[in-house]
Each structure stands twice: as structure tokens, then as C-alpha cells.
Design a protein around this motif. Sequence first.
Motif, PDB file in Angstrom:
ATOM      1  N   LEU A  15       0.853  -1.098   0.386  1.00  0.00           N
ATOM      2  CA  LEU A  15      -0.274  -0.266   0.697  1.00  0.00           C
ATOM      3  C   LEU A  15       0.957   1.386  -0.259  1.00  0.00           C
ATOM      4  N   ALA A  16       1.715   1.257   1.230  1.00  0.00           N
ATOM      5  CA  ALA A  16       2.771   2.274   1.285  1.00  0.00           C
ATOM      6  C   ALA A  16       3.741   2.555  -0.068  1.00  0.00           C
ATOM      7  N   LEU A  17       3.736   1.489  -0.864  1.00  0.00           N
ATOM      8  CA  LEU A  17       4.757   1.933  -1.887  1.00  0.00           C
ATOM      9  C   LEU A  17       4.344   2.045  -3.476  1.00  0.00           C
ATOM     10  N   SER A  18       2.621   2.172  -3.552  1.00  0.00           N
ATOM     11  CA  SER A  18       1.849   1.424  -5.085  1.00  0.00           C
ATOM     12  C   SER A  18       1.542   3.219  -4.854  1.00  0.00           C
ATOM     13  N   PRO A  19       1.755   3.232  -6.287  1.00  0.00           N
ATOM     14  CA  PRO A  19       1.183   5.406  -7.064  1.00  0.00           C
ATOM     15  C   PRO A  19      -0.714   4.897  -6.923  1.00  0.00           C
ATOM     16  N   ASP A  20      -0.739   3.767  -6.619  1.00  0.00           N
ATOM     17  CA  ASP A  20      -2.727   3.671  -6.464  1.00  0.00           C
ATOM     18  C   ASP A  20      -3.025   4.222  -5.727  1.00  0.00           C
ATOM     19  N   PHE A  21      -2.023   4.646  -4.745  1.00  0.00           N
ATOM     20  CA  PHE A  21      -2.885   5.474  -3.365  1.00  0.00           C
ATOM     21  C   PHE A  21      -2.566   6.951  -3.299  1.00  0.00           C
ATOM     22  N   LYS A  22      -2.855   7.237  -2.535  1.00  0.00           N
ATOM     23  CA  LYS A  22      -2.489   8.966  -2.426  1.00  0.00           C
ATOM     24  C   LYS A  22      -3.085   9.025  -0.721  1.00  0.00           C
ATOM     25  N   ILE A  23      -2.350  10.161  -0.386  1.00  0.00           N
ATOM     26  CA  ILE A  23      -2.989  10.913   1.158  1.00  0.00           C
ATOM     27  C   ILE A  23      -4.634  11.663   1.157  1.00  0.00           C
ATOM     28  N   PRO A  44       9.158 -10.465  10.108  1.00  0.00           N
ATOM     29  CA  PRO A  44       8.509 -10.173   9.005  1.00  0.00           C
ATOM     30  C   PRO A  44       9.057  -8.425   8.622  1.00  0.00           C
ATOM     31  N   LYS A  45       8.936  -8.483   7.105  1.00  0.00           N
ATOM     32  CA  LYS A  45       9.111  -7.278   6.066  1.00  0.00           C
ATOM     33  C   LYS A  45       8.200  -6.294   6.216  1.00  0.00           C
ATOM     34  N   TYR A  46       7.932  -5.067   6.872  1.00  0.00           N
ATOM     35  CA  TYR A  46       6.976  -4.361   7.712  1.00  0.00           C
ATOM     36  C   TYR A  46       6.316  -4.646   8.647  1.00  0.00           C
ATOM     37  N   ALA A  47       6.654  -5.502   8.974  1.00  0.00           N
ATOM     38  CA  ALA A  47       6.409  -5.562  10.366  1.00  0.00           C
ATOM     39  C   ALA A  47       6.846  -4.670  11.541  1.00  0.00           C
ATOM     40  N   MET A  48       7.466  -3.634  10.744  1.00  0.00           N
ATOM     41  CA  MET A  48       7.955  -2.502  12.196  1.00  0.00           C
ATOM     42  C   MET A  48       8.652  -1.511  11.869  1.00  0.00           C
ATOM     43  N   SER A  49       7.284  -0.372  11.174  1.00  0.00           N
ATOM     44  CA  SER A  49       7.193   0.295  10.212  1.00  0.00           C
ATOM     45  C   SER A  49       6.597   1.430  11.234  1.00  0.00           C
ATOM     46  N   PRO A  50       7.172   2.024  12.590  1.00  0.00           N
ATOM     47  CA  PRO A  50       6.671   2.988  13.011  1.00  0.00           C
ATOM     48  C   PRO A  50       7.055   3.913  11.987  1.00  0.00           C
ATOM     49  N   PHE A  51       7.087   4.435  11.043  1.00  0.00           N
ATOM     50  CA  PHE A  51       7.538   5.964  10.574  1.00  0.00           C
ATOM     51  C   PHE A  51       7.691   5.692   8.739  1.00  0.00           C
ATOM     52  N   SER A  52       6.493   4.777   9.302  1.00  0.00           N
ATOM     53  CA  SER A  52       6.435   3.814   7.257  1.00  0.00           C
ATOM     54  C   SER A  52       6.876   4.033   6.306  1.00  0.00           C
ATOM     55  N   ASN A  53       6.218   3.863   5.245  1.00  0.00           N
ATOM     56  CA  ASN A  53       7.527   3.077   4.035  1.00  0.00           C
ATOM     57  C   ASN A  53       6.868   4.661   2.594  1.00  0.00           C
ATOM     58  N   GLY A  54       8.017   4.204   2.059  1.00  0.00           N
ATOM     59  CA  GLY A  54       7.602   5.030   0.807  1.00  0.00           C
ATOM     60  C   GLY A  54       7.059   6.015   0.273  1.00  0.00           C
ATOM     61  N   ASN A  55       7.071   6.950  -0.532  1.00  0.00           N
ATOM     62  CA  ASN A  55       7.168   8.437  -0.349  1.00  0.00           C
ATOM     63  C   ASN A  55       6.627   9.563   0.523  1.00  0.00           C
ATOM     64  N   ARG A  56       5.735   8.821   0.944  1.00  0.00           N
ATOM     65  CA  ARG A  56       5.217   9.297   2.598  1.00  0.00           C
ATOM     66  C   ARG A  56       6.001   9.017   4.175  1.00  0.00           C
ATOM     67  N   LYS A  57       6.984   8.445   3.922  1.00  0.00           N
ATOM     68  CA  LYS A  57       7.676   7.659   4.951  1.00  0.00           C
ATOM     69  C   LYS A  57       8.316   9.149   5.618  1.00  0.00           C
ATOM     70  N   CYS A  58       8.369   8.834   6.715  1.00  0.00           N
ATOM     71  CA  CYS A  58       8.708  10.616   7.753  1.00  0.00           C
ATOM     72  C   CYS A  58       9.709  10.664   7.372  1.00  0.00           C
ATOM     73  N   PRO A  59      10.138  12.370   7.137  1.00  0.00           N
ATOM     74  CA  PRO A  59      11.674  12.485   6.946  1.00  0.00           C
ATOM     75  C   PRO A  59      12.774  12.572   8.140  1.00  0.00           C
ATOM     76  N   SER A  60      11.544  12.267   9.007  1.00  0.00           N
ATOM     77  CA  SER A  60      12.564  12.749  10.591  1.00  0.00           C
ATOM     78  C   SER A  60      13.185  11.194  11.313  1.00  0.00           C
ATOM     79  N   ASP A  61      12.966   9.580  10.323  1.00  0.00           N
ATOM     80  CA  ASP A  61      13.313   8.806  11.145  1.00  0.00           C
ATOM     81  C   ASP A  61      14.720   9.379  11.630  1.00  0.00           C
ATOM     82  N   HIS A  62      15.427   9.443  11.083  1.00  0.00           N
ATOM     83  CA  HIS A  62      16.917   9.111  12.027  1.00  0.00           C
ATOM     84  C   HIS A  62      16.861  10.800  13.251  1.00  0.00           C
TER      85      HIS A  62
END
Length: 448
Positions: A66-74, A383-401
Motif C-alpha cells: 500500500l505504502a509503495l504503490s502509486p495507486d494510493f494517495k493521501i 517479517p518485512k514491514y512488520a516494524m514501520s513506525p515511520f511508515s514506508n514509501g514516498n510518505r515515509k517520515c522524513p525525520s526517522d534519523h
Amino acid sequence: MASETTELREPPLAGGAVPGLGHGLKLVRDPLTFMAGLRDHGDVVRLKLGPKTVYAVTTPALTGALALSPDFKIDGPLWESLEGLLGKEGVATANGPRHRRQRRTIQPAFRMDAIPHYGPIMEEEAHALTERWKPGETVECTSESFRIAVRIAARCLLRGEYMDERAERLSVDLATVFRGMYRRMVVPLGPLYRLPFPANREFNRALADLHLLVDEIVAERRASGQKPNDLLTALLEAKDENGDPIGEQEIHDQVVAILTPGSETVASTIMWLLQVLAEHPEHAERVRVEVESVTGGQPVAFEHVRSLTHTNNVVTEAMRLRPAVWILTRRAVTETSLGGYRIPAGADIVYSPYAIQRDARSYDRNLDFDPDRWLPERAKEVPKYAMSPFSNGNRKCPSDHFSMTQLTLITAAISAKYRFEQATGSNDTTRVGITLRPHDLLLRPMPW
Ligand code: HEM
């Protein structure tokens, strides 16, 4: 696309719908339990919220898709109410080319190589916090956590000494605004929120002051003629798609869109970290021992952060069990599919990092607080994506680090000096709002 997707299955309806109301009541009454139970009904399930159908995604892999697909937006009701209050032109709610351009503007301020410049401020703030607290005296964790989160974001990203007093005002405004905003998002009573009740007046005053403050910050920076290498300068000098300077409203909304997600999330996480240190003295002790061995008894500094592996694992584990951002939504821009299920164009999709990160299918002893699960040999089993508190893809939080650095530094600094006990009247049960945080955490710092 439509012809490809006609063969797809309709996601099952989640169980427990009440005629007329659907799942709405359950979602409002106990959203965390409700979201955590959905995977039992399918990988993608339909929810009925009154007359509306919403799609919930319940597996880590599909939240990644979902986070990586261009078929969804905010988009969707959650974002519309946010835009109404915070402004329509900020990065957190933009889509398409404007969003990409805005991310390019803000990204340098959050890159790994920018973080060391923020080190001295983070250190100063973390130590100032431990100085403010007096052994044995009750600490109001909500206001203290907000205060340091806002101060760090504002001082690092909007540099300037004037931030010292403004950060105080900003943190009080933001705490009030977030409280009222969640209520307005969950119970959209429209005109009722305009009546002159004290709570409405307080909310409106705080919101107006927040916008005023941002105007003051921008005006003052311009008047100073200074252009320090920071996020505010990047915003003031940003150009739009045509190479023209961006408008005043966009500058304003961008500052709001960065400060608001940057304060409540960090503040809530600090509250949970304090709660964890009080609830698990054995981990508090392990953090203290690690800090002492890394610093040799000196005040903890930015350069120590990368060696504080257990402290970092405590932060990660606290964020797994109590992710500040517990629910996220998207809207399908076209008819599409997820996990073999048909998603119609315009559908609202929802998923819960809280549910994903606590799922027994992804984690052994899933509800135990176990920072060692983040040791490298165990972490690779997650598992992959089972821990993504900052989300993934183009909306991923810029501030993770930026966030992980400050959270680790703060946890280290306070644990080096204190252990914590719950004070009389403390209520550390989970309060569901825009973020998750303890209802009213009151702790007594005790010297080791
Ligand atoms: C977006 C979490 C701290 C600024 C997000 C998103 C998540 C998140 C999950 C993605 C929302 C979505 O996918 O719809 C967190 C957590 C934090 C944190 C857990 C701390 C513990 C911060 C800080 C800042 C910040 C400190 C800035 C100072 C933003 C911005 C976005 C965002 C601007 C929007 C990005 C976009 O839409 O492109 N955050 N955040 N966050 N966050 Fe954070």
C-alpha cells in the motif's frame, strides 16, 4: 486497469457489524482492540462505517504494498479535517508533483549528514531536562515531553535563539490543538465546535496563536537578514515548479506541517519511554549500565549515540508496542488491487501500525517488552514491514534519523541520572488520540 481487476475478489466483510451502524461503534469505543482483531477476518477486509465502506489492510506485506504503490494517495476525511485546521499547502497533505517538490526542499535538513549539526542542541535539551527534574518530586510527563520535543524541533530546524521562549508558547498551543483536533476528527459535529464553550474557545485561541507564532517566526527571520543553513532558510528560498518563489501561504503551511507532526509524535514516544523505564526497572538499569560504560561516567553526548545499542533497542521496542502513529489512511486514485482483492477507485483504506507491530503472527511473545528482539540475529526474523513506525514509501517520515537520535539521547541522559517510580494519581493507561500516549503519566525521578 479496470478490465484486469474485474476478476479480483471482493474483500470479506469484517465480522461484528451492527445493522445500520456497521463497525462504527466498535471502532470508536475501542479502536485498538478492534483494529488488532481484523486480521482474523482476512488480509484485506471491508468495514462498514455507517453507510460508507472502508477497506482495512491487516498484513505487514500488504501495508508495505500500500505504502509503495502509486495507486494510493493521501486523502480522505482524516486529512481533510487536518487541512481545514492546519493549512492546505503543507507537505503532509500535498500529493503529486507539489509533494515531490516539497519533499526535495525539506529532505536535506533531515539527512544523515545534517544530524550531527543538531547534536549540541539535542544534548543541551536532554541535560536541561534532567536538571529541571528534582529527585523525589513529581514530574508531569505530558507537559515535560511536549516541551522538549517542541524545543528540539524548533531550535534545530528553525534555528535562532528567539526560539527559546517561543518554543514554550508553541508547546502549550500544540498540546491544546492536538487534543481538540482529535475530537473534531472523530466526532465531526461541525457548527457545534463554533459555539462559545470554554473548550472551543481554548482550542480556537491555541490554533490562532499557533498560526500567529509561525508568522512571527517567518517575519523575524526575514527581518534579521540572516540565512543560516537550516530548514527555514530552505523553505524561504524554495522555488515552485515554474522556478518562481513559493507563496507566503505555502511557507506558512510548510512550517506548520513540519512542526505539528514533529512534536506530538516525539512527545508521545518520550512519555512511553518514561513509562517503560518505570515499569521495567531491569531495563532502566541495563540502560544506565550501558550509558556509563559508553561515556565512562561523562555526560552523554551526541557522539555516544551510535554506541548505545541497548538504549536504541529500548526505544525501538517502546515504539513497537506503543507506536505514536497508530492509524494511517490512504485513498485509491484508481481501481486497483491489494493481495488479490479488488479496491475500487476512490476507496478509503486504513491500517494500524499498532495492530501490525503487536501481531503474534510476526512476533514471538508478541506483547512482552523485550528490547533484545532487536539484536541483529533476532531482528532478521521479523517479517518485512512488520516494524514501520515511520511508515514506508514516498510518505515515509522524513525525520526517522532525527527522531531516533534525539529519543536515544534523551533516554540515555535521563536514565544515567534517575530511575522512575509512578507517583500518586498517575494514570498510565493508553489514551487514544491523534497519537497514542498515556492518559496522565506522573513519575517521581529517584537517584540511583
Ligand atoms: C510523516 C511517524 C517524528 C515530520 C510521518 C508518517 C509517520 C510518522 C508514520 C507517515 C504518515 C503517512 O504515511 O501517512 C513519526 C514518528 C515520529 C515522527 C513515530 C517520532 C517518534 C517527526 C518529526 C518531524 C516529522 C520530529 C519533524 C520535525 C513529518 C512530516 C511528515 C511525517 C513532515 C509528512 C511526510 C510526507 O507526507 O511526505 N511521520 N514521525 N515527524 N512526519 Fe513524522
